[in-house]
Design a protein around this motif. Structure first.
Motif, PDB file in Angstrom:
ATOM      1  N   CYS A  69      66.744  28.049  -9.615  1.00 10.94           N
ATOM      2  CA  CYS A  69      65.961  26.705  -9.332  1.00 10.94           C
ATOM      3  C   CYS A  69      65.076  26.573 -10.616  1.00 10.94           C
ATOM      4  O   CYS A  69      64.618  27.414 -11.200  1.00 10.94           O
ATOM      5  CB  CYS A  69      65.196  26.565  -8.049  1.00 10.94           C
ATOM      6  SG  CYS A  69      66.307  26.209  -6.859  1.00 10.94           S
ATOM      7  N   ILE A  70      65.141  25.356 -11.115  1.00 11.75           N
ATOM      8  CA  ILE A  70      64.261  24.850 -12.182  1.00 11.75           C
ATOM      9  C   ILE A  70      63.178  23.878 -11.562  1.00 11.75           C
ATOM     10  O   ILE A  70      63.627  22.697 -11.000  1.00 11.75           O
ATOM     11  CB  ILE A  70      65.067  24.149 -13.344  1.00 11.75           C
ATOM     12  CG1 ILE A  70      65.990  25.107 -13.973  1.00 11.75           C
ATOM     13  CG2 ILE A  70      63.909  23.683 -14.253  1.00 11.75           C
ATOM     14  CD1 ILE A  70      66.566  24.502 -15.140  1.00 11.75           C
ATOM     15  N   VAL A  71      61.876  24.089 -11.684  1.00  8.12           N
ATOM     16  CA  VAL A  71      60.715  23.311 -11.358  1.00  8.12           C
ATOM     17  C   VAL A  71      59.893  23.039 -12.594  1.00  8.12           C
ATOM     18  O   VAL A  71      60.097  23.717 -13.663  1.00  8.12           O
ATOM     19  CB  VAL A  71      59.914  24.028 -10.300  1.00  8.12           C
ATOM     20  CG1 VAL A  71      60.768  24.034  -8.945  1.00  8.12           C
ATOM     21  CG2 VAL A  71      59.406  25.082 -10.783  1.00  8.12           C
ATOM     22  N   LYS A  92      63.586  19.402 -17.654  1.00  8.44           N
ATOM     23  CA  LYS A  92      64.533  19.671 -16.511  1.00  8.44           C
ATOM     24  C   LYS A  92      66.125  19.026 -16.429  1.00  8.44           C
ATOM     25  O   LYS A  92      67.060  19.824 -16.867  1.00  8.44           O
ATOM     26  CB  LYS A  92      64.209  19.696 -15.132  1.00  8.44           C
ATOM     27  CG  LYS A  92      62.853  20.194 -14.861  1.00  8.44           C
ATOM     28  CD  LYS A  92      62.431  20.006 -13.490  1.00  8.44           C
ATOM     29  CE  LYS A  92      62.038  18.503 -12.973  1.00  8.44           C
ATOM     30  NZ  LYS A  92      60.659  17.916 -13.675  1.00  8.44           N
ATOM     31  N   SER A  93      66.064  17.849 -16.509  1.00  7.91           N
ATOM     32  CA  SER A  93      67.215  17.014 -16.624  1.00  7.91           C
ATOM     33  C   SER A  93      67.944  17.372 -17.810  1.00  7.91           C
ATOM     34  O   SER A  93      69.362  17.363 -17.886  1.00  7.91           O
ATOM     35  CB  SER A  93      67.190  15.550 -16.355  1.00  7.91           C
ATOM     36  OG  SER A  93      66.928  15.437 -15.153  1.00  7.91           O
ATOM     37  N   LEU A 141      69.776  20.572 -17.969  1.00 14.02           N
ATOM     38  CA  LEU A 141      70.863  20.455 -17.133  1.00 14.02           C
ATOM     39  C   LEU A 141      71.900  19.976 -17.752  1.00 14.02           C
ATOM     40  O   LEU A 141      73.189  20.231 -18.059  1.00 14.02           O
ATOM     41  CB  LEU A 141      70.812  19.943 -15.798  1.00 14.02           C
ATOM     42  CG  LEU A 141      71.535  20.380 -14.790  1.00 14.02           C
ATOM     43  CD1 LEU A 141      70.935  21.836 -14.305  1.00 14.02           C
ATOM     44  CD2 LEU A 141      71.754  19.274 -13.664  1.00 14.02           C
ATOM     45  N   ASP A 150      71.258  18.324 -10.016  1.00 16.28           N
ATOM     46  CA  ASP A 150      70.082  17.690 -10.532  1.00 16.28           C
ATOM     47  C   ASP A 150      69.610  17.112  -9.084  1.00 16.28           C
ATOM     48  O   ASP A 150      70.145  15.896  -9.077  1.00 16.28           O
ATOM     49  CB  ASP A 150      70.340  16.817 -11.628  1.00 16.28           C
ATOM     50  CG  ASP A 150      69.133  16.231 -12.352  1.00 16.28           C
ATOM     51  OD1 ASP A 150      67.940  16.298 -11.826  1.00 16.28           O
ATOM     52  OD2 ASP A 150      69.218  15.777 -13.266  1.00 16.28           O
ATOM     53  N   GLU A 151      68.406  17.727  -8.639  1.00 19.96           N
ATOM     54  CA  GLU A 151      67.923  17.110  -7.587  1.00 19.96           C
ATOM     55  C   GLU A 151      68.844  16.357  -6.568  1.00 19.96           C
ATOM     56  O   GLU A 151      68.468  15.289  -6.272  1.00 19.96           O
ATOM     57  CB  GLU A 151      66.815  15.992  -7.992  1.00 19.96           C
ATOM     58  CG  GLU A 151      65.764  16.615  -8.938  1.00 19.96           C
ATOM     59  CD  GLU A 151      64.547  15.749  -9.070  1.00 19.96           C
ATOM     60  OE1 GLU A 151      64.188  15.190  -7.942  1.00 19.96           O
ATOM     61  OE2 GLU A 151      63.837  15.630  -9.941  1.00 19.96           O
ATOM     62  N   ILE A 184      67.962  21.899  -9.965  1.00 18.60           N
ATOM     63  CA  ILE A 184      66.656  21.095 -10.359  1.00 18.60           C
ATOM     64  C   ILE A 184      65.812  20.681  -8.915  1.00 18.60           C
ATOM     65  O   ILE A 184      66.787  19.954  -8.140  1.00 18.60           O
ATOM     66  CB  ILE A 184      66.773  19.939 -11.278  1.00 18.60           C
ATOM     67  CG1 ILE A 184      67.226  20.515 -12.595  1.00 18.60           C
ATOM     68  CG2 ILE A 184      65.661  19.302 -11.454  1.00 18.60           C
ATOM     69  CD1 ILE A 184      67.544  19.394 -13.533  1.00 18.60           C
ATOM     70  N   THR A 185      64.736  20.844  -8.827  1.00 19.84           N
ATOM     71  CA  THR A 185      63.797  20.493  -7.655  1.00 19.84           C
ATOM     72  C   THR A 185      62.482  20.229  -8.276  1.00 19.84           C
ATOM     73  O   THR A 185      62.069  20.754  -9.042  1.00 19.84           O
ATOM     74  CB  THR A 185      64.121  21.282  -6.542  1.00 19.84           C
ATOM     75  OG1 THR A 185      63.381  20.424  -5.441  1.00 19.84           O
ATOM     76  CG2 THR A 185      63.524  22.550  -6.766  1.00 19.84           C
ATOM     77  N   HIS A 186      61.864  18.892  -7.673  1.00 20.93           N
ATOM     78  CA  HIS A 186      60.477  19.074  -7.933  1.00 20.93           C
ATOM     79  C   HIS A 186      59.600  19.454  -6.677  1.00 20.93           C
ATOM     80  O   HIS A 186      58.310  19.607  -6.810  1.00 20.93           O
ATOM     81  CB  HIS A 186      60.116  17.601  -8.218  1.00 20.93           C
ATOM     82  CG  HIS A 186      60.386  16.576  -7.361  1.00 20.93           C
ATOM     83  ND1 HIS A 186      61.347  15.807  -7.458  1.00 20.93           N
ATOM     84  CD2 HIS A 186      59.681  16.383  -6.196  1.00 20.93           C
ATOM     85  CE1 HIS A 186      61.536  15.287  -6.502  1.00 20.93           C
ATOM     86  NE2 HIS A 186      60.424  15.366  -5.590  1.00 20.93           N
ATOM     87  N   ALA A 215      62.598  25.294  -4.217  1.00 21.45           N
ATOM     88  CA  ALA A 215      62.919  26.315  -4.903  1.00 21.45           C
ATOM     89  C   ALA A 215      62.837  27.750  -4.524  1.00 21.45           C
ATOM     90  O   ALA A 215      63.730  28.592  -4.399  1.00 21.45           O
ATOM     91  CB  ALA A 215      62.021  26.130  -6.243  1.00 21.45           C
TER      92      ALA A 215
END
Ligand code: ADP
Ligand code: ADP
Length: 230
Positions: free
Chosen positions: A39-41, A48-49, A52, A161-162, A193-195, A200
């Motif tokens: 996961c990317i935060v 992030k995007s 990806l 991506d989210e 990806i998540t915020h 995550a």
């Protein structure tokens, strides 16, 4: 075995009005092993995007490279599937025909791959919905169709991506559990990806924390929370 490796990766954008370079990623050096769920935060705008999309081959690095199994990524390829935040389904196609779309553009529709598509539809919990149209489904169900399509082309790497961000909290939680279950089954190498840090921690084997501009990885967190298993 699949390994994704970035070497001194920089990505910058050119401001179309001023011509100035905007650095979005700076000196990213990462390794991702076969079967890992990453996961990317990080804060909004941290790249992030961009990361990806660069792995997807949709953006060219301005310096450095990305290697997938020792081969440099030079553009999009059938070895990578991308799932974006909103399900991009064709409204005039049924669930099955939406899922088959990825195979269709790769000219890989056979009896065998059709079975595969049906299997993934079942895996995402939509058996019986094959002939329904997207508008007949909830947002969560549409995103599951999207996921089934991405899995059906059997990529070596899944880029998300989210994918759950547009869903309401309850549906999102439900989908997180579904994703865990599906990943226990497929062991698909994934970058997600998540915020949301809780999302995550729940999903990932490792979390890459990106810092603010210019985008850098400031921390890599190994998640050792035992996952719920049935
Ligand atoms: P995140 O996904 O973490 O929110 P992004 O990768 O979208 O971050 O953006 C990283 C940085 O690059 C931001 O400063 C953003 O404004 C900039 N950026 C993203 N896309 C473009 C673009 N197409 N043109 C110019 N700048 C961009
Ligand atoms: P999702 O179920 O995809 O998370 P929602 O929670 O918005 O999306 O679902 C809306 C409604 O559709 C709920 O009442 C849910 O029970 C129903 N539903 C969702 N998936 C299925 C399914 N595979 N089979 C039957 N009903 C479903």
């Amino acid at each position: 075995d699949l390994k994704l490796r970035t070497r001194s990766l920089d990505v910058s954008y050119t401001n179309s009005k001023t011509g100035a370079e905007v650095m979005a990623l700076s000196d990213i050096n990462l390794e991702i092993e076969d079967g890992e769920f990453i996961c990317i935060v990080g804060p909004s705008g941290c790249g992030k995007s961009t990361f990806l999309n660069t792995v997807a081959g949709l953006i060219k690095p301005s310096r450095g490279s990305i290697l997938l199994d020792e081969e440099e990524i030079l553009g999009p390829g059938r070895d990578r599937s991308v799932v974006f935040q909103s399900p991009s389904l064709f409204p005039w196609r049924t669930v099955l025909d939406n899922v088959l779309y990825g195979l269709e553009i790769q000219k890989r529709i056979t009896d065998q791959t059709r079975k595969l598509a049906e299997g993934y539809i079942e895996m995402v919990g939509l058996k019986g919905y094959e002939n329904h149209y997207p508008h007949e489904l909830s947002g969560g169900m549409q995103q599951r169709v999207n996921l089934a399509r991405a899995l059906t082309v059997e990529p070596s790497l899944l880029l998300l991506d989210e994918p759950l961000s547009a869903l309401d909290a309850q549906t999102r939680e439900f989908m997180q559990e579904e994703i865990l279950r599906i990943w226990e089954e497929t062991k698909k190498t994934s970058i997600f990806i998540t915020h949301q840090i809780d999302e995550a921690i729940y999903l990932a084997d490792r979390v890459f924390v990106f810092g603010a501009r210019p985008g850098r990885v400031v921390e890599i967190v190994e998640v050792n929370i035992p996952r719920p298993r049935n």
